[in-house]
Enzyme design. Structure first.
Site, short mmCIF file in Angstrom:
data_model
loop_
_atom_site.label_atom_id
_atom_site.label_comp_id
_atom_site.label_asym_id
_atom_site.label_seq_id
_atom_site.Cartn_x
_atom_site.Cartn_y
_atom_site.Cartn_z
N ASP A 1 0.85 -1.18 0.00
CA ASP A 1 0.00 0.00 0.00
C ASP A 1 0.88 1.23 0.00
O ASP A 1 1.89 1.27 0.70
CB ASP A 1 -0.89 0.01 1.25
CG ASP A 1 -2.10 -0.87 1.04
OD1 ASP A 1 -2.59 -0.91 -0.11
OD2 ASP A 1 -2.55 -1.50 2.00
N ASP B 1 -5.37 -4.20 6.23
CA ASP B 1 -5.96 -4.10 7.54
C ASP B 1 -7.49 -4.01 7.52
O ASP B 1 -8.14 -4.36 8.47
CB ASP B 1 -5.37 -2.92 8.33
CG ASP B 1 -5.41 -1.63 7.53
OD1 ASP B 1 -6.03 -1.63 6.44
OD2 ASP B 1 -4.83 -0.64 7.98
N LYS C 1 -1.77 32.32 2.89
CA LYS C 1 -1.31 31.11 2.23
C LYS C 1 -2.47 30.14 2.25
O LYS C 1 -3.19 30.07 3.26
CB LYS C 1 -0.12 30.51 2.98
CG LYS C 1 0.33 29.17 2.50
CD LYS C 1 0.63 28.21 3.65
CE LYS C 1 -0.66 27.62 4.23
NZ LYS C 1 -0.46 26.82 5.41
#
Lengths: 701, 554
Positions: free
Chosen positions: A320, A536, A409
């Protein structure tokens, strides 16, 4: 050679473990502890039972030989030679049993500490409208039990109500508590763990006696141990070699009679025991047990030895992306100033505007500005007269107002709106940079300022998912071992491609659904490749079951754990690489000791054959190239060497041979040199030394 | 020209010739066994025996066909010999006694050609040409067929089918053995070997006495005798007889013939599995062992102690003057290591250690390069065992040519290599334990023991050469050696074919950087070591009481 592999040869100095320090109580050390020998001695005697011995055919033959020589010695009690041979043959069997007992003993130590976790718990079972107290062993699958702070969870199950922090150190050795909550992928709880806070309702999913903990105990104890296919194949080979040598020795007597050198049964038995592959025969089961044990020491539980072996054969690793290859959160990776803006100014503005942004992304911008651009680290209170604008999900901007300067920002859209609202414009080049960063799978953040009423865009911050350090090297290592890595990600293809290229994986599967994953595994398997993966979630369960080596994270759902054939208690997906190496190491240890064992026979012949026949045919004394002092001492030296070499190799069997990720050719050359050539030479030296010692005893030399 | 140079040149010439022929012959054989078309002559045969040459067989059917065909061959040969006096061209010989007829029938069908009879004074032309010579072809073709079936087991995936035995048998005979044998026979005739169907000729010798000199279809049998690694000579003196092997050139040709197919089979194997390098590794292992044997025997024979030997440039006892030590040693090693068993000198007379090398060449299992077909399958079985151990050492479940070596494969391979040592050792032990062994020896001491050991090593490994010196035409030896030949030939075939079937069903394991590479010199070296060590460990005690005791006694 890269040293980044965590499979390190464990030394007496104490093995460095992958990632964290393991609790001393639970994991026996990988090194060989002489005290374990004494502790295992009673068990070694118990294993002399012929019904147990027969499963190891080579050692069974030695045991029969021991009985035979003992009986022969008893019929001629004055014959010191017969007694000595008999004694050493018994020792040979005993040493073999000892190696197995020691290997099992280490597992038992772990089982004991696990068993301590499985104290007799009292479960609070929910009934219609109330709860009742029942022993944990009386629970049935489907029962719902309540656990509150301080309670020990009585059995494996899923949280169906509430959220709690749970101490799983009994299982994982990890002292930091973990969160378990209903629904989702963190709902599984393990019997024997303790709830630290809050209240949860658990639906029991495993029968008492068949819980995860129970299975772990029986596995590490070796009770559930079954011979793996490769072990069976090797046993067949060893058995057939034993038959060949049995024939060679049995048929020798008529030849010897013809030569006028009839041999005593004691000598023939000694010859047989020296020839049959006792070294590997004695250590074979210890090697297997120790292999499982090495996994346990790395906090991985395998449901079968077969899975460990399969790990050595894996040729495709599915990893993964998030959490395994990358850190899983986006981090600032660079500044792209707009035309006419110095990069340092952009960095300064980005730093200022991010001080109010407590998200990981915001902190990474601060880190990038201070670390890479050498700007002084500043705290908020060092900025005078500042009005902070924290980041929120609504504004998607953070910043600061100080005097006439306002800095912002944030997400490209939000900042663009802010600038245009103040009458500024966004240059085309900046929009181009925004496009480019998005295209590579990164996230662009705009930085803008409003200095005394003049708003303008200063540039772009490039946020991206950062590949963990050292991954590239590890994948290169895997490639050398012949293992292909495939990155699995939910990202789109362009993003995936960028990260795949950066991490150096061989292939990637983008926008992956569980079905895609399944299809990929099947496709690989159809090509004859063995696939390993980690997972999982419940939706990983089918793929975990389909994969040849499926490693479930301990934090995962019980469905995932049920489907997998290994569980990683640390929930560290990179552990998969270690597992593969442990599997390989197991097979190499078997092959190396088999080679060693066979190579040993050459020297033994040179010791025993002249001792048997030089009297009849003096020319055969030319074969006594070791110059052994007398026929008796020569035969005895070979038998003693044969017994002692088992003890000498027990540490190697338990530890596994040193493993390095090399290509097959180099690995073969290395092991062949060490165990083949070494096995050829070592007994010449060993037998000669033992003979020298024996010749000091009056009456032998 | 000194001896050493002559020996080196002769061996080099042979190696060059083999190297030149190895590729085209190997490729040709691969093409023959993968061809889809049938020759007209082959169609006739298929029609006559009622076989469908295109029907694929799984291993049990393939094995049944092999065994049935061979059983018919044994019965037919047995009857032929027993009824010889009633058949034409018998030359007036009596029927062969039952035990000897059994021994001979088994011997020729098992490609052994152990001869407990003297050809020219026991067998008529019809038995020689119509019975024994036919088996010389088909028994070799059976060996080829089984080897090809095993190769197909490696080359094919996800199928249990191993090809068609009848088509393999017929093609091997018609397209490979017959044309080469015919060509070789013509060359041998040109070199002076006799070829006729005439009866014995009576000649006046120099002393004035009359002598019967039998002729016959010698050159034709000579060609296939060597080409098919059979070894059964027309004359009792075998290739030492001037009518069979007239001179140095014919001698070299015969050695070439007996090595040609066994050394080319690895190329066929490499072709059929789609990687000629795999074949090179196998042929290299075979070649190294063979060359080491040649050098060892030549050196020992050349260095034989004693005044007479040193004056003659080596030990000449039992050797033909027209061949000398070098050509005799070369022939002796080549014939024992190819399961041929034809001889141009008498192995009984070799130095003790040379005799040990010759016996060792046989107990290796006839794999370096071994018999026609049987050499390849023997070596591939050995390769399976070696791959298993060395494959573990690279950290994977061992695999060979993309096939996993699981318990079933190891079980079958282990059984296959267990058989011949068991037969050799038990056979020798029984002979030594009973009075029969010692009574048949013509020498005492370790040499006498070597004679018996040699006989069983030769029979069980289907070599067929004799150490001479052993009076083996007794009921005991005819029977026990007969069974050794029978079991030594066909039991391994059972396991080889079962292994082939098991391998053919597997799906391929792709080659990665982590795969043991079986075409590298390192692997060829391990194959040599494995072959030598396994046989060495098994036979060291026996060899030490025979050849080693004799050879080291100096």
């Amino acid at each position: 050679m890269s040293t980044s592999t965590p499979v390190r040869p464990e030394t007496a100095a104490g093995p460095p473990r992958s990632g964290r320090s393991a609790p001393g109580a639970r994991t026996a050390h990988g090194v060989f502890d002489p005290r374990l020998l004494w502790a295992s001695l009673p068990e070694a005697f118990r294993k002399l039972d012929p019904r147990l011995m027969i499963s190891a055919p080579v050692m069974f033959v030695v045991e029969i030989g021991s009985v035979l020589t003992t009986v022969l010695a008893a019929t001629d009690p004055g014959d010191w030679f017969g007694w000595t041979i008999a004694a050493w043959l018994w020792l040979t069997v005993l040493f073999a049993n000892l190696s197995e007992a020691v290997a099992e003993g280490r597992g038992r130590a772990q089982a004991d500490s696990l068993r301590r976790a499985r104290t007799d718990t009292v479960a609070r079972r929910l009934t219609h409208g109330g709860e009742e107290r029942v022993p944990g062993t009386a629970l049935a699958v489907g029962d719902r039990v309540v656990c509150e702070a301080g309670d020990v969870i009585p059995g494996d199950g899923d949280v169906v109500e509430g959220v709690a922090s749970v101490d799983e150190s009994a299982i994982t050795g990890e002292s930091a508590p973990v969160i378990r909550e209903s629904g989702g992928d963190r709902s599984a709880v393990t019997g024997g763990t303790r709830v630290l806070s809050d209240r949860i309702v658990v639906r029991v999913t495993a029968r008492p006696g068949d819980t995860f903990l129970d299975r772990m105990i029986s596995l590490v104890e070796g009770a559930a141990r079954q011979k793996t296919p490769n072990e069976i194949a090797l046993n067949i080979l060893l058995a057939s070699l034993t038959i060949v040598f049995l024939l060679a020795v049995v048929t020798l007597q008529p030849f010897a009679v013809y030569a006028g050198a009839e041999q005593s049964l004691v000598v023939l038995t000694a010859l047989l025991v020296c020839l049959i592959p006792t070294t590997i025969g004695a250590l074979l089961s210890a090697i297997g047990i120790a292999g499982m044990d090495r996994l346990v020491q790395r906090n991985v539980l395998a449901t079968s030895g077969r899975a460990v072996e399969a790990a050595g054969d894996v040729s495709t690793l599915l990893l993964d992306k998030t959490g395994t290859i990358t850190h899983g959160n986006r981090q600032a990776a660079g500044f792209r100033p707009a035309a006419g803006v110095r990069e340092a100014d952009l960095a300064e503005a980005a730093l200022l505007s991010s001080l109010a942004d407590e998200t990981p992304e915001g902190r990474s911008v601060v880190a990038l500005a201070t670390d890479r651009h050498g700007l002084p680290a500043r705290r908020r209170d060092q900025v005078p007269d500042a009005a902070w604008v924290p980041f929120t999900a609504q504004t998607r901007m953070s910043g600061v107002d100080t005097g006439t300067l306002r800095v912002r920002k944030g997400a490209a859209g939000a900042v663009t709106a802010w600038v245009t609202g103040l009458g500024g414009t966004v240059p085309g080049a900046v929009l181009g940079a925004v496009e480019a960063i998005s295209g590579q799978g990164g996230t662009p953040l705009l930085v803008a300022e409003d200095r005394a009423g003049a708003a303008r865009v200063l540039g772009v911050i490039h946020l991206k998912d950062v590949v963990k350090d050292g991954m590239r090297e590890r994948f290169a290592e895997l490639r050398r071992m012949g293992i292909r890595t495939v990155m699995i990600t939910g990202d789109n293809a362009r993003t995936a491609e960028a990260i795949a290229a950066e991490a150096g994986v061989d292939d990637f599967l983008a926008e992956a659904t569980p079905e895609d994953k399944m299809a990929l595994i099947k496709r690989e398997q159809a090509g004859g490749r063995l696939v390993a993966m980690t997972g999982d979630g419940t939706n990983d369960a089918p793929a975990l079951a389909q994969a040849d080596v499926g490693v479930a994270m301990n934090t995962g759902t019980s469905a995932a754990k049920e489907a997998a054939n290994m569980v990683d208690l640390d929930s560290d997906p990179t552990k998969l690489i270690d597992i593969v190496q442990i599997g390989k190491q197991l097979l190499i240890t078997r092959g190396a000791l088999t080679t060693f064992s066979l190579a040993n026979d050459v020297a033994k012949y040179f010791a025993i054959i002249p001792a048997m026949f030089a009297a009849a045919y003096p020319g055969l004394d030319h074969l006594n190239i070791m110059g052994l002092s007398s026929p008796e001492s020569a035969i005895l030296a070979a038998v003693v060497f044969n017994a002692l070499i088992i003890v000498a190799l027990v540490p190697l069997a338990l530890r596994g041979v040193a493993y390095r990720p090399l290509g097959a050719d180099r690995m073969l050359r290395r092991n062949l040199g060490r165990y083949g050539i070494g096995g050829l030479i070592a007994p010449f030296i060993g037998i000669k030394l033992i003979d020298l010692l024996l010749s000091l005893i009056p009456g032998i030399g | 020209m000194n001896h050493t140079l002559a020996d080196v040149l002769q061996i080099s010439a042979l190696i060059v010739a083999l190297a030149l022929v190895h590729r085209p012959l190997g490729d040709y054989m691969a093409a023959v066994y993968s061809s889809r078309t049938h020759l007209r002559a082959e169609r006739w045969v298929y029609r006559a025996i009622g076989a469908d040459p295109d029907a694929e067989m799984r291993w049990p059917s393939y094995l049944r066909a092999v065994l049935a065909f061979s059983a018919v061959g044994v019965l037919f040969l047995y009857a032929f010999q027993r009824l010889q006096d009633r058949l034409p061209l018998s030359l007036g010989f009596d029927p062969i006694p039952p035990d000897q007829a059994f021994n001979t029938a088994v011997s020729f069908v098992s490609n052994t050609n152990w001869q407990s009879y003297a050809g020219e004074s026991a067998m008529g032309h019809l038995v020689q040409a119509g019975g024994l010579a036919v088996q010389n072809f088909v028994s070799a073709a059976v060996g080829l067929a089984v080897a090809i079936a095993l190769v197909r087991g490696f080359a094919r995936f996800r199928t249990g089918e191993l090809g068609n035995f009848w088509s393999d048998l017929v093609r091997g005979t018609i397209r490979i053995l017959l044309p080469i044998a015919a060509l070789a026979a013509v060359v041998l005739v040109a070199l002076g070997a006799v070829q006729s169907f005439a009866g014995p000729q009576e000649v006046q010798t120099l002393t004035g006495a009359a002598q019967q000199i039998p002729g016959g279809p010698v050159a034709s049998q000579e060609a296939i005798k060597n080409l098919g690694t059979n070894g059964g000579g027309f004359y009792n003196a075998n290739s030492a007889h001037p009518f069979e092997n007239p001179g140095g050139l014919s001698n070299l040709l015969e050695i070439f013939l007996l090595l040609a197919i066994p050394f080319s089979m690895p190329r066929t194997f490499g072709r059929l599995v789609g990687n000629v390098k795999q074949g090179y590794a196998v042929v290299a292992a075979m070649g190294v062992i063979w060359l080491a044997g040649v050098i060892a025997v030549t050196v020992v024979e050349r260095q034989a102690p004693g005044t007479a030997s040193q004056l003659a440039g080596g030990s000449m006892e039992g050797k033909e003057q027209r061949f000398g030590e070098g050509a005799s040693s070369l022939f002796a090693v080549s014939t024992t290591m190819t399961s041929t068993g034809s001889v141009n000198s008498f192995h009984d007379s070799y130095q003790g250690l040379s005799g040990g090398v010759l016996i060792f060449g046989m107990v290796l299992g006839e794999v370096a390069p071994g018999g026609v077909g049987s050499g390849l399958y023997g070596m591939l079985i050995m390769a399976v065992i070696v791959v298993f151990i060395s494959g573990l050492m690279v950290g994977r479940t061992p695999e060979y040519l993309g096939k996993k070596l699981r318990p079933r494969e190891i079980k079958l391979a282990a059984c296959a290599i267990l058989i011949t040592p068991a037969l050799v050792l038990t056979g020798t032990a029984v002979a030594m334990a009973l009075p029969d062994g010692e009574e048949a020896m013509t020498n005492a001491g370790p040499h006498g023991f070597s004679e018996v050991l040699y006989a069983y090593a030769s029979a069980a490994n289907n070599n067929g050469s004799a150490f001479a010196g052993l009076g083996a035409d007794t009921g005991f030896f005819n029977t026990t050696l007969g069974f050794a030949m029978l079991l030594g030939r066909f039991l391994p075939m059972v396991f080889v074919l079962a292994l082939a079937g098991s391998l053919a069903q597997q799906q391929p394991v792709p080659v990665t950087a982590g795969t043991l590479r079986t075409h590298r010199p390192l692997f060829a070296g391990m194959l040599v070591a494995g072959t030598v060590v396994v046989a060495g460990l098994t036979f060291f005690p026996a060899l030490s009481l025979g050849p080693l005791a004799e050879g080291l006694a100096v």
